[in-house]
Design an enzyme around this catalytic site. Structure first.
Site, PDB file in Angstrom:
ATOM      1  N   ASP A 157      -8.520   1.317   9.884  1.00  0.00           N
ATOM      2  CA  ASP A 157      -9.503   2.012  10.733  1.00  0.00           C
ATOM      3  C   ASP A 157      -9.783   3.422  10.210  1.00  0.00           C
ATOM      4  OD1 ASP A 157      -6.754   2.476  11.304  1.00  0.00           O
ATOM      5  OD2 ASP A 157      -7.321   3.570  13.106  1.00  0.00           O
TER       6      ASP A 157
ATOM      7  N   LYS B 266      -7.948   4.001   0.544  1.00  0.00           N
ATOM      8  CA  LYS B 266      -8.113   2.652   1.110  1.00  0.00           C
ATOM      9  C   LYS B 266      -9.561   2.192   0.979  1.00  0.00           C
ATOM     10  CE  LYS B 266      -5.471   0.387   2.991  1.00  0.00           C
ATOM     11  NZ  LYS B 266      -4.580  -0.683   2.461  1.00  0.00           N
TER      12      LYS B 266
ATOM     13  N   TRP C  63      -2.851   1.174  13.631  1.00  0.00           N
ATOM     14  CA  TRP C  63      -1.665   1.523  14.408  1.00  0.00           C
ATOM     15  C   TRP C  63      -0.675   0.351  14.458  1.00  0.00           C
ATOM     16  CZ3 TRP C  63      -3.197   4.733  19.394  1.00  0.00           C
ATOM     17  CH2 TRP C  63      -4.006   5.807  19.027  1.00  0.00           C
TER      18      TRP C  63
ATOM     19  N   TYR D 288      -5.491   9.416   2.021  1.00  0.00           N
ATOM     20  CA  TYR D 288      -5.118   8.009   2.266  1.00  0.00           C
ATOM     21  C   TYR D 288      -6.361   7.206   2.598  1.00  0.00           C
ATOM     22  CZ  TYR D 288      -3.604   3.969   5.074  1.00  0.00           C
ATOM     23  OH  TYR D 288      -3.455   2.704   5.601  1.00  0.00           O
TER      24      TYR D 288
ATOM     25  N   ALA E 218       0.830  -1.208   0.000  1.00  0.00           N
ATOM     26  CA  ALA E 218       0.000   0.000   0.000  1.00  0.00           C
ATOM     27  C   ALA E 218       0.858   1.249   0.000  1.00  0.00           C
ATOM     28  CB  ALA E 218      -0.912   0.025   1.230  1.00  0.00           C
ATOM     29  N   TYR E 219       0.231   2.348  -0.370  1.00  0.00           N
ATOM     30  CA  TYR E 219       0.789   3.694  -0.169  1.00  0.00           C
ATOM     31  C   TYR E 219       0.329   4.088   1.228  1.00  0.00           C
ATOM     32  CZ  TYR E 219       1.598   8.702  -0.982  1.00  0.00           C
ATOM     33  OH  TYR E 219       2.041  10.000  -0.896  1.00  0.00           O
TER      34      TYR E 219
HETATM   35  N1  LIG Z   1       0.995   1.098   9.197  1.00  0.00           N
HETATM   36  C1  LIG Z   1      -0.178   1.112   9.826  1.00  0.00           C
HETATM   37  O1  LIG Z   1      -0.302   1.589  10.971  1.00  0.00           O
HETATM   38  C2  LIG Z   1      -1.386   0.529   9.173  1.00  0.00           C
HETATM   39  C3  LIG Z   1      -1.321  -0.091   7.948  1.00  0.00           C
HETATM   40  N2  LIG Z   1      -2.469  -0.622   7.384  1.00  0.00           N
HETATM   41  C4  LIG Z   1      -2.387  -1.316   6.111  1.00  0.00           C
HETATM   42  O2  LIG Z   1      -1.534  -2.427   6.286  1.00  0.00           O
HETATM   43  C5  LIG Z   1      -0.853  -2.695   5.062  1.00  0.00           C
HETATM   44  C6  LIG Z   1       0.640  -2.735   5.318  1.00  0.00           C
HETATM   45  O3  LIG Z   1       1.028  -1.471   5.818  1.00  0.00           O
HETATM   46  P1  LIG Z   1       2.535  -1.165   6.274  1.00  0.00           P
HETATM   47  O4  LIG Z   1       3.271  -2.448   6.432  1.00  0.00           O
HETATM   48  O5  LIG Z   1       2.471  -0.172   7.347  1.00  0.00           O
HETATM   49  O6  LIG Z   1       3.078  -0.438   4.975  1.00  0.00           O
HETATM   50  P2  LIG Z   1       4.556  -0.092   4.519  1.00  0.00           P
HETATM   51  O7  LIG Z   1       4.470   1.269   3.912  1.00  0.00           O
HETATM   52  O8  LIG Z   1       5.534  -0.373   5.589  1.00  0.00           O
HETATM   53  O9  LIG Z   1       4.788  -1.195   3.399  1.00  0.00           O
HETATM   54  C7  LIG Z   1       4.015  -1.128   2.239  1.00  0.00           C
HETATM   55  C8  LIG Z   1       4.551  -2.119   1.230  1.00  0.00           C
HETATM   56  O10 LIG Z   1       3.869  -1.868   0.009  1.00  0.00           O
HETATM   57  C9  LIG Z   1       4.814  -1.880  -1.028  1.00  0.00           C
HETATM   58  N3  LIG Z   1       4.413  -0.982  -2.100  1.00  0.00           N
HETATM   59  C10 LIG Z   1       4.083   0.318  -2.003  1.00  0.00           C
HETATM   60  N4  LIG Z   1       3.807   0.818  -3.214  1.00  0.00           N
HETATM   61  C11 LIG Z   1       3.962  -0.202  -4.098  1.00  0.00           C
HETATM   62  C12 LIG Z   1       3.824  -0.305  -5.510  1.00  0.00           C
HETATM   63  N5  LIG Z   1       3.438   0.735  -6.240  1.00  0.00           N
HETATM   64  N6  LIG Z   1       4.058  -1.510  -6.086  1.00  0.00           N
HETATM   65  C13 LIG Z   1       4.443  -2.556  -5.332  1.00  0.00           C
HETATM   66  N7  LIG Z   1       4.587  -2.519  -3.988  1.00  0.00           N
HETATM   67  C14 LIG Z   1       4.356  -1.343  -3.387  1.00  0.00           C
HETATM   68  C15 LIG Z   1       6.109  -1.386  -0.404  1.00  0.00           C
HETATM   69  O11 LIG Z   1       7.181  -1.851  -1.163  1.00  0.00           O
HETATM   70  P3  LIG Z   1       8.648  -1.194  -1.033  1.00  0.00           P
HETATM   71  O12 LIG Z   1       9.146  -1.565   0.315  1.00  0.00           O
HETATM   72  O13 LIG Z   1       9.380  -1.830  -2.152  1.00  0.00           O
HETATM   73  O14 LIG Z   1       8.453   0.269  -1.189  1.00  0.00           O
HETATM   74  C16 LIG Z   1       6.043  -2.007   0.984  1.00  0.00           C
HETATM   75  O15 LIG Z   1       6.595  -3.298   0.958  1.00  0.00           O
HETATM   76  C17 LIG Z   1      -1.314  -1.620   4.084  1.00  0.00           C
HETATM   77  O16 LIG Z   1      -2.403  -2.119   3.343  1.00  0.00           O
HETATM   78  C18 LIG Z   1      -1.794  -0.490   4.995  1.00  0.00           C
HETATM   79  O17 LIG Z   1      -2.742   0.340   4.361  1.00  0.00           O
HETATM   80  C19 LIG Z   1      -3.677  -0.581   8.014  1.00  0.00           C
HETATM   81  C20 LIG Z   1      -3.790   0.016   9.221  1.00  0.00           C
HETATM   82  C21 LIG Z   1      -2.663   0.612   9.909  1.00  0.00           C
HETATM   83  C1  LIG Z   2       5.933  12.157  16.305  1.00  0.00           C
HETATM   84  C2  LIG Z   2       4.704  12.558  17.087  1.00  0.00           C
HETATM   85  C3  LIG Z   2       3.448  12.174  16.650  1.00  0.00           C
HETATM   86  N1  LIG Z   2       2.347  12.555  17.348  1.00  0.00           N
HETATM   87  C4  LIG Z   2       1.011  12.120  16.882  1.00  0.00           C
HETATM   88  C5  LIG Z   2       0.590  12.611  15.511  1.00  0.00           C
HETATM   89  C6  LIG Z   2      -0.480  11.611  15.150  1.00  0.00           C
HETATM   90  O1  LIG Z   2      -1.728  12.030  15.712  1.00  0.00           O
HETATM   91  C7  LIG Z   2      -0.024  10.351  15.859  1.00  0.00           C
HETATM   92  C8  LIG Z   2       0.530   9.232  14.991  1.00  0.00           C
HETATM   93  O2  LIG Z   2       1.212   9.739  13.903  1.00  0.00           O
HETATM   94  P1  LIG Z   2       1.907   8.806  12.842  1.00  0.00           P
HETATM   95  O3  LIG Z   2       2.153   9.684  11.658  1.00  0.00           O
HETATM   96  O4  LIG Z   2       3.030   8.067  13.462  1.00  0.00           O
HETATM   97  O5  LIG Z   2       0.830   7.706  12.541  1.00  0.00           O
HETATM   98  P2  LIG Z   2      -0.138   7.563  11.305  1.00  0.00           P
HETATM   99  O6  LIG Z   2       0.617   7.700  10.058  1.00  0.00           O
HETATM  100  O7  LIG Z   2      -1.343   8.412  11.439  1.00  0.00           O
HETATM  101  O8  LIG Z   2      -0.566   6.056  11.499  1.00  0.00           O
HETATM  102  C9  LIG Z   2      -1.552   5.536  10.662  1.00  0.00           C
HETATM  103  O9  LIG Z   2      -0.926   4.878   9.575  1.00  0.00           O
HETATM  104  C10 LIG Z   2      -1.842   4.441   8.610  1.00  0.00           C
HETATM  105  C11 LIG Z   2      -1.042   3.731   7.519  1.00  0.00           C
HETATM  106  C12 LIG Z   2      -2.995   3.699   9.151  1.00  0.00           C
HETATM  107  O10 LIG Z   2      -3.657   2.965   8.425  1.00  0.00           O
HETATM  108  C13 LIG Z   2      -3.484   4.029  10.529  1.00  0.00           C
HETATM  109  O11 LIG Z   2      -4.101   2.935  11.200  1.00  0.00           O
HETATM  110  C14 LIG Z   2      -2.421   4.574  11.434  1.00  0.00           C
HETATM  111  O12 LIG Z   2      -1.615   3.577  12.020  1.00  0.00           O
HETATM  112  O13 LIG Z   2       0.993  10.730  16.792  1.00  0.00           O
HETATM  113  C15 LIG Z   2       2.444  13.318  18.499  1.00  0.00           C
HETATM  114  O14 LIG Z   2       1.421  13.658  19.125  1.00  0.00           O
HETATM  115  N2  LIG Z   2       3.694  13.698  18.959  1.00  0.00           N
HETATM  116  C16 LIG Z   2       4.831  13.347  18.282  1.00  0.00           C
HETATM  117  O15 LIG Z   2       5.951  13.729  18.719  1.00  0.00           O
END
Ligand SMILES: NC(=O)C1=CN([C@@H]2O[C@H](COP(=O)(O)OP(=O)(O)OC[C@H]3O[C@@H](n4cnc5c(N)ncnc54)[C@H](OP(=O)(O)O)[C@@H]3O)[C@@H](O)[C@H]2O)C=CC1
Ligand SMILES: Cc1cn([C@H]2C[C@H](O)[C@@H](COP(=O)(O)OP(=O)(O)O[C@H]3O[C@@H](C)C(=O)[C@@H](O)[C@H]3O)O2)c(=O)[nH]c1=O
Length: 235
Positions: free
Chosen positions: A48, A75, A96, A71, A6-7
């Protein structure tokens, strides 16, 4: 097939919504179509952030979505594209996410603790932090269930328990890591970000447990494991 790509740069997506929508909307729909054509189950991870964050009740899978930002909209487009294929799919909305890998809140906090002994952290956004390893296990469980023809198709919620604010999450990170960092609670309004985050992201995960036997993991235990992994990697 399990799709975790994902992005995910929530703030930057505000300026790159078209790109985010291709990656988070069109791409999973195309993957789901390819799976449907081959009779393969498709498991996808969503967020979420498809909800608007109103109220205090945990969101159920069939509650009305209301994405606040780019974003979030991208999604939701992915979820809708997958559902429209008519194939066999399961979508796991989680939140998260943290692990020892990549960038996430745990690693951001540990990094900031290198140079700061006091941090202001948002306290009016509440959710369940979720260890990535537990998400992987849940996805595998769903995929195997679907492949066996006895699974739980559709949209599911899965997040770590108990629900907590970012400030509470940060406090637990510093406590478990043995770092003397004072966390000062602030409202989100005092921490302006390019994208708005939902205030109430609590997910009601009871249906997933009832349908697939997958219960909410305790994120504090997951955090202990991640900190141990990071310590080991650091030597
Ligand atoms: N992080 C969070 O807190 C949360 C994440 N999610 C979901 O969970 C899933 C995983 O998230 P997370 O692990 O944090 O994401 P990351 O950004 O850490 O990883 C995303 C992955 O997607 C790959 N990717 C991105 N763009 C492309 C593209 N155009 N083609 C092929 N591959 C691509 C990246 O590859 P590369 O490493 O090569 O760039 C990477 O491996 C996602 O669907 C996200 O929306 C849901 C809730 C919370
Ligand atoms: C660095 C920092 C962040 N924050 C806050 C800002 C924000 O409200 C919260 C978390 O910020 P982040 O940018 O780390 O998290 P965020 O990118 O919003 O995380 C989200 O990622 C995507 C992919 C999801 O799908 C969500 O579930 C969620 O996990 O923490 C502070 O209050 N103080 C700080 O010093």
């Amino acid at each position: 097939m399990i799709d975790a790509a994902a992005y995910t740069v929530v703030d930057r997506a505000e300026d790159e919504e078209a790109l985010a929508t291709v990656i988070n909307g069109a791409a999973p729909a195309a993957m789901a179509r390819a799976c449907a054509a081959r009779g393969l189950p498709f498991v996808h991870i969503s967020t979420d952030y498809v909800f608007d964050g109103s109220g205090e009740a945990p969101w159920r899978p069939d509650d009305q979505t209301g994405p606040l930002g780019a974003y979030d909209r991208s999604k939701l487009a992915g979820e809708q594209g997958i559902a429209a294929t008519g194939g066999q799919y399961a979508i796991l909305r989680t939140s998260w996410v943290f692990s020892a890998y990549g960038q996430n809140f745990v690693k951001t906090m540990l990094g900031l603790a290198q140079s700061r002994d006091r941090l202001t952290i948002v306290a009016d956004q509440v959710d369940g932090p979720t260890p990535a390893a537990d998400i992987a296990a849940a996805c595998l469980g769903l995929a195997r269930g679907l492949a066996a023809g006895a699974g739980a198709p559709g949209i599911h919620h899965f997040s770590g328990a108990p629900d907590v604010s970012w400030a509470g999450f940060a406090r637990e990170i510093f406590a478990q890591a043995g770092l003397a960092v004072t966390v000062e609670e602030i409202p989100a309004a005092q921490f302006p970000t390019r994208a708005a985050r939902p205030a109430n992201s609590r997910l009601d995960c009871s249906a997933l447990e009832a349908q697939a036997g997958i219960a909410r993991p305790d994120w504090r235990a997951g955090l202990t494991r991640v900190l141990a992994e990071l310590a080991e990697a650091a030597g």
